[in-house]
Enzyme design. Structure first.
Site, PDB file in Angstrom:
ATOM      1  N   LYS A 233      42.576  -2.097  26.609  1.00  0.00           N
ATOM      2  CA  LYS A 233      44.018  -2.674  25.459  1.00  0.00           C
ATOM      3  C   LYS A 233      44.783  -3.847  25.900  1.00  0.00           C
ATOM      4  CE  LYS A 233      47.366  -1.480  22.767  1.00  0.00           C
ATOM      5  NZ  LYS A 233      48.375  -0.916  22.233  1.00  0.00           N
TER       6      LYS A 233
ATOM      7  N   ASP B 233      44.084  -3.266  19.158  1.00  0.00           N
ATOM      8  CA  ASP B 233      45.328  -2.353  19.157  1.00  0.00           C
ATOM      9  C   ASP B 233      44.828  -2.100  17.417  1.00  0.00           C
ATOM     10  OD1 ASP B 233      45.484  -4.541  16.752  1.00  0.00           O
ATOM     11  OD2 ASP B 233      48.420  -4.920  17.935  1.00  0.00           O
TER      12      ASP B 233
END
Length: 241
Positions: free
Chosen positions: A135, A153
């Site tokens: 991420k 996320d």
């Protein structure tokens, strides 16, 4: 070593799903023409650090700390040599400051030792750095290096499941599943569009369904209030960044 990525599925996604997904993204793009990374940064190192710091806190809090942090430690070498107590004091308002301080010290030292103080521009290199997962790596690649990446996320994962784009819950599997629905060139902005929508309208507990621009294509329509007036009260002009 980072964990191995799961195998990509051999089958192509359903054409109707691809069309619906891309229609939703185009509409979100029209709704949020200013969508971008809501973390402030001046260079790849700053973006890498503030993204690591953004875990378990808000972008707004990180943005407030950023000028002091990089005023004191503008480079990986300076941050790697920082006194732990002083660094903890600066990032204290963000919570989990001891663990985050440890991450920043190790991350900065790794950049100095392995990459001559430069942030690498490849995902395979970024994910080997302490405290950096896919991420964070995709945030840095997409916004500092213009290398397309999907940022999974909590907002992104929630919305793509509500949209019916995937049933996956593992972030890496979500990333690959959604990547198959869109051209690679669209990945970074797709991430911004979905995250902005999650922060402003499609909230976790009570989505503002009656004010949603993509409601007609959303299988989860009705999870929140559908009355336009009631839903409008839930809309945030700025996300909980």
């Amino acid at each position: 070593m980072p964990p191995a990525s799961p195998a990509r599925p051999d089958s192509r996604p359903d054409t109707a799903l691809v069309r619906r997904a891309r229609k939703i993204d185009r509409t979100l793009g029209d709704t949020y023409p200013d969508a971008k990374c809501e973390l402030n940064f001046d260079d790849p190192f700053q973006l890498l650090v503030v993204t690591v710091l953004s875990a378990q806190t808000t972008d707004k809090r990180v943005n407030k700390v950023r000028p002091v942090l990089f005023g004191a430690y503008p480079t990986p070498a300076a941050m790697a040599a920082a006194e732990r107590e002083k660094l903890e004091e600066i990032i204290g308002p963000l919570g989990f400051f001891r663990a985050k301080t440890e991450s920043l010290l190790k991350l900065s030292a790794a950049l100095v030792e392995r990459y001559d103080g430069q942030v690498p521009g490849r995902l395979d290199d970024l994910v080997t750095l302490p405290g950096v997962g896919r991420k964070t790596a995709n945030v840095v690649l997409g916004n500092a290096f213009d290398v397309p990446g999907i940022t999974v996320d909590t907002h992104f994962g929630r919305l793509v499941r509500r949209f019916g784009w995937t049933d996956e819950t593992d972030p890496v599997k979500v990333e690959f599943a959604i990547g198959d629905l869109f051209p690679k060139r669209d990945w970074t902005m797709l991430s911004h569009h979905v995250i902005w929508h999650g922060r402003r309208i499609c909230h976790a507990r009570k989505p503002a369904c009656g004010a949603c621009p993509v409601a007609r294509w959303c299988p989860a329509y009705g999870e929140g209030p559908t009355d336009p007036a009631e839903a409008a009260k839930l809309v945030r002009t700025e996300g909980r960044a």
